[in-house]
Design a protein around this motif. Structure first.
Motif, PDB file in Angstrom:
ATOM      1  N   ALA A 164      15.189   6.543  15.774  1.00 37.95           N
ATOM      2  CA  ALA A 164      15.548   4.989  16.633  1.00 37.95           C
ATOM      3  C   ALA A 164      15.533   4.012  15.351  1.00 37.95           C
ATOM      4  O   ALA A 164      16.238   3.134  15.515  1.00 37.95           O
ATOM      5  N   SER A 165      15.012   3.827  14.273  1.00 35.58           N
ATOM      6  CA  SER A 165      14.576   2.823  13.585  1.00 35.58           C
ATOM      7  C   SER A 165      15.843   2.403  12.700  1.00 35.58           C
ATOM      8  O   SER A 165      16.043   3.812  11.884  1.00 35.58           O
ATOM      9  N   LYS A 166      16.216   1.629  12.161  1.00 33.87           N
ATOM     10  CA  LYS A 166      16.812   1.118  11.318  1.00 33.87           C
ATOM     11  C   LYS A 166      16.102   1.098  10.125  1.00 33.87           C
ATOM     12  O   LYS A 166      16.781   0.722   8.619  1.00 33.87           O
ATOM     13  N   LYS A 167      15.257   0.041   9.254  1.00 32.78           N
ATOM     14  CA  LYS A 167      13.811   0.047   8.395  1.00 32.78           C
ATOM     15  C   LYS A 167      12.658   1.346   8.525  1.00 32.78           C
ATOM     16  O   LYS A 167      12.295   1.407   9.958  1.00 32.78           O
ATOM     17  N   MET A 168      11.725   1.496   7.538  1.00 32.75           N
ATOM     18  CA  MET A 168      10.521   2.068   6.861  1.00 32.75           C
ATOM     19  C   MET A 168      10.038   1.683   6.267  1.00 32.75           C
ATOM     20  O   MET A 168      10.133   1.909   5.639  1.00 32.75           O
ATOM     21  N   LEU A 169       8.927   1.441   6.958  1.00 27.76           N
ATOM     22  CA  LEU A 169       8.000   1.198   6.357  1.00 27.76           C
ATOM     23  C   LEU A 169       6.833   2.283   5.877  1.00 27.76           C
ATOM     24  O   LEU A 169       5.928   3.644   6.119  1.00 27.76           O
ATOM     25  N   VAL A 170       7.361   2.153   4.296  1.00 23.96           N
ATOM     26  CA  VAL A 170       6.368   3.698   3.948  1.00 23.96           C
ATOM     27  C   VAL A 170       5.389   3.200   2.953  1.00 23.96           C
ATOM     28  O   VAL A 170       5.804   2.196   1.838  1.00 23.96           O
ATOM     29  N   VAL A 171       4.184   3.997   3.319  1.00 25.32           N
ATOM     30  CA  VAL A 171       3.223   3.550   2.202  1.00 25.32           C
ATOM     31  C   VAL A 171       2.836   5.143   1.336  1.00 25.32           C
ATOM     32  O   VAL A 171       2.716   5.949   1.122  1.00 25.32           O
ATOM     33  N   ALA A 172       3.115   4.611  -0.356  1.00 29.65           N
ATOM     34  CA  ALA A 172       2.841   5.573  -1.732  1.00 29.65           C
ATOM     35  C   ALA A 172       1.811   4.912  -2.294  1.00 29.65           C
ATOM     36  O   ALA A 172       1.557   3.418  -2.249  1.00 29.65           O
ATOM     37  N   ARG A 173       1.480   6.204  -3.099  1.00 28.95           N
ATOM     38  CA  ARG A 173       0.472   5.616  -4.470  1.00 28.95           C
ATOM     39  C   ARG A 173       1.697   5.181  -5.086  1.00 28.95           C
ATOM     40  O   ARG A 173       2.559   5.655  -5.386  1.00 28.95           O
ATOM     41  N   THR A 174       1.421   3.696  -6.073  1.00 28.66           N
ATOM     42  CA  THR A 174       1.564   3.564  -7.009  1.00 28.66           C
ATOM     43  C   THR A 174       1.400   3.390  -8.736  1.00 28.66           C
ATOM     44  O   THR A 174       2.233   3.107  -9.681  1.00 28.66           O
ATOM     45  N   THR A 175      -0.301   3.848  -8.336  1.00 28.69           N
ATOM     46  CA  THR A 175      -0.532   4.048  -9.388  1.00 28.69           C
ATOM     47  C   THR A 175      -1.530   5.513  -9.091  1.00 28.69           C
ATOM     48  O   THR A 175      -2.918   5.475  -7.818  1.00 28.69           O
ATOM     49  N   PRO A 176      -1.740   6.219  -9.622  1.00 28.48           N
ATOM     50  CA  PRO A 176      -2.783   7.498  -9.447  1.00 28.48           C
ATOM     51  C   PRO A 176      -4.733   7.330  -9.190  1.00 28.48           C
ATOM     52  O   PRO A 176      -3.902   6.503 -10.118  1.00 28.48           O
ATOM     53  N   LEU A 177      -4.499   8.217  -8.164  1.00 31.85           N
ATOM     54  CA  LEU A 177      -5.707   8.039  -8.305  1.00 31.85           C
ATOM     55  C   LEU A 177      -7.028   8.352 -10.046  1.00 31.85           C
ATOM     56  O   LEU A 177      -6.132   9.543 -10.846  1.00 31.85           O
ATOM     57  N   GLN A 178      -7.873   7.503 -10.465  1.00 34.62           N
ATOM     58  CA  GLN A 178      -8.460   7.516 -11.731  1.00 34.62           C
ATOM     59  C   GLN A 178     -10.127   7.469 -11.851  1.00 34.62           C
ATOM     60  O   GLN A 178     -10.404   7.166 -10.899  1.00 34.62           O
ATOM     61  N   ASP A 179     -10.162   8.670 -11.803  1.00 32.48           N
ATOM     62  CA  ASP A 179     -11.821   8.366 -11.960  1.00 32.48           C
ATOM     63  C   ASP A 179     -11.770   6.848 -12.810  1.00 32.48           C
ATOM     64  O   ASP A 179     -11.859   5.906 -13.736  1.00 32.48           O
ATOM     65  N   GLY A 180     -13.954   6.579 -11.463  1.00 33.07           N
ATOM     66  CA  GLY A 180     -13.742   5.098 -12.119  1.00 33.07           C
ATOM     67  C   GLY A 180     -13.476   4.006 -11.700  1.00 33.07           C
ATOM     68  O   GLY A 180     -13.736   2.898 -11.451  1.00 33.07           O
ATOM     69  N   VAL A 181     -12.314   4.625 -11.004  1.00 35.77           N
ATOM     70  CA  VAL A 181     -11.782   3.172 -10.110  1.00 35.77           C
ATOM     71  C   VAL A 181     -11.264   3.710  -8.399  1.00 35.77           C
ATOM     72  O   VAL A 181     -11.151   4.614  -7.926  1.00 35.77           O
ATOM     73  N   LYS A 182     -11.526   2.154  -8.011  1.00 32.63           N
ATOM     74  CA  LYS A 182     -11.787   2.805  -6.521  1.00 32.63           C
ATOM     75  C   LYS A 182     -10.640   2.973  -5.498  1.00 32.63           C
ATOM     76  O   LYS A 182      -9.521   2.628  -5.901  1.00 32.63           O
ATOM     77  N   LYS A 183     -10.924   4.290  -4.832  1.00 32.36           N
ATOM     78  CA  LYS A 183      -9.497   4.794  -4.151  1.00 32.36           C
ATOM     79  C   LYS A 183      -8.598   3.742  -3.598  1.00 32.36           C
ATOM     80  O   LYS A 183      -7.537   4.145  -3.682  1.00 32.36           O
TER      81      LYS A 183
END
Length: 390
Positions: A164-183
């Motif tokens: 029933a929706s026309k717009k969807m708010l999509v949550v995605a990773r734009t930078t992959p998880l990296q060691d030493g960087v906050k999740k």
């Protein structure tokens, strides 16, 4: 601290009450049985100005607060809908309205918010994933840079109201998880068309909340332009939390209304039903005390929820209050619906008496949109200062 309801709020609540009763128990029983989306009630809510209550006046709304909206949701759900109606407020005034009002561009606001107010624009949000579940930071959906925008691929599950929706708010990773960087780094939000190429969905057969289907969503190189980014690229996690904590507040308001409705059904039945000595069964303390306990818990959840909404409106922290209120309300509303069935005995198992639908719907909210266990984790670490267990 002022607990008074203003005259303006009383008028809004009365409007909501009338809509809730106009689309009452029989309307929702029919919609639940047919698994039909409740277009009529949502349009009535939009026509009354309630859907756009928090939208600035310049974009067609009333420019009011979350506390006003929560009061109206209580009345709407109390009239016969039960807790499922609050999901429509998650989808539209929260996933659409709050996300856009807080973090959308001026162009997005001009384009989409008037449609939210009049009912012509509807929303959903794609967050939860099959392998991540509650651990949203473990999402695998990836948005990769392409010319002029992003290519999004991944899978989401338990996404409500997609069809029933026309717009969807999509949550995605734009930078992959990296060691030493906050999740928390590397999360971004996108507002895209639901019917866009690369977006498909399959409905899930489920126990309750049948008027609002939930789906598995597949994203296969779905394109999102730079203009469709909501908020900050890579910095969307705290922005998402603001949206989710508002989701808690509208959820709780619906549960408070649903719990009150379940108690009313139980009390009305207990006053009329007579067995043994010809006395109404409502005179027995064995029935009275559980209902009284649930009333007290629902009232406590209501007050805590209104505090959370008030804090949001005043730009104060509101996460602890919104989570704790949802914890109490989900347990109390679910218990009230089950106790209503128990009071009715065999008739409580009948669809004709409505309590079973209230129970099926309310039970969902003990683990959605956030589980009891995760709320208790939050309280343990944030409010009590205990070490994380996960």
């Amino acid at each position: 601290m002022n607990f008074d309801i203003t005259e303006e709020q009383k008028m809004m609540m009365e409007t909501a009450r009338q809509i809730g009763e106009r689309f009452g128990l029989e309307y929702w029983r029919q919609k639940d049985g047919a698994k039909e989306y409740p277009h009529e009630v949502w349009q009535a809510i939009c026509d009354a100005g309630i859907a756009g209550m928090m939208v600035p006046e310049v974009h067609g709304g009333l420019g009011l607060g979350l506390i006003d909206l929560a009061l109206c949701i209580e009345e709407l759900c109390k009239g016969g809908a039960g807790s499922t109606l609050s999901q429509m407020f998650m989808l539209n005034p929260v996933f659409g309205g709050v996300a856009l009002a807080l973090y959308g561009s001026d162009a997005m606001k001009r384009e989409l918010l008037p449609g939210l107010c009049d009912g012509s624009m509807t929303f959903s949000m794609a967050l939860t994933e099959p392998d991540a579940g509650t651990n949203s930071l473990g999402m695998k959906t990836q948005a990769t840079r392409v010319d002029g925008g992003w290519s999004i691929s991944g899978q989401k599950i338990w996404i409500t109201g997609v069809a029933a929706s026309k717009k969807m708010l999509v949550v995605a990773r734009t930078t992959p998880l990296q060691d030493g960087v906050k999740k928390t780094h590397g999360i971004s939000l996108f507002m895209i068309d639901t019917d866009r190429e690369g977006v498909s969905h399959t409905e899930i057969d489920k126990l309750g909340t049948n008027t609002l289907p939930s789906s598995v969503v597949y994203l296969d190189r779905a394109y999102a332009s730079d203009d469709e980014v909501i908020g900050t690229v890579d910095g969307g996690w705290p922005e998402l939390l603001d949206i989710l904590n508002c989701e808690r507040i509208v959820t709780t308001a619906g549960l408070v209304g649903a719990g009150a409705l379940a108690l009313r059904l139980a009390v009305d039945y207990a006053r009329e039903r007579k067995v043994f000595n010809g006395r109404p069964i409502g005179s027995y303390q064995g029935l009275q005390f559980p209902l009284a306990q649930q009333w007290a818990e629902l009232e406590a959840a209501r007050l805590l929820n209104l505090k959370a909404a008030s804090n949001f409106d005043r730009n104060l922290p509101f996460g602890s209050e919104s989570n704790a209120a949802k914890l109490i309300a989900s347990q109390a509303a679910s218990a009230a619906a089950e106790q209503s069935m128990q009071v009715m005995g065999g008739m409580g198992y009948s669809k004709e008496f409505h309590a079973e639908r209230l129970w099926r719907d309310a039970r969902l909210f003990r683990f959605a949109p956030v589980s009891e266990e995760m709320i208790l984790n939050y309280i343990s670490t944030v409010n009590l200062g205990l070490p994380r267990s996960y």
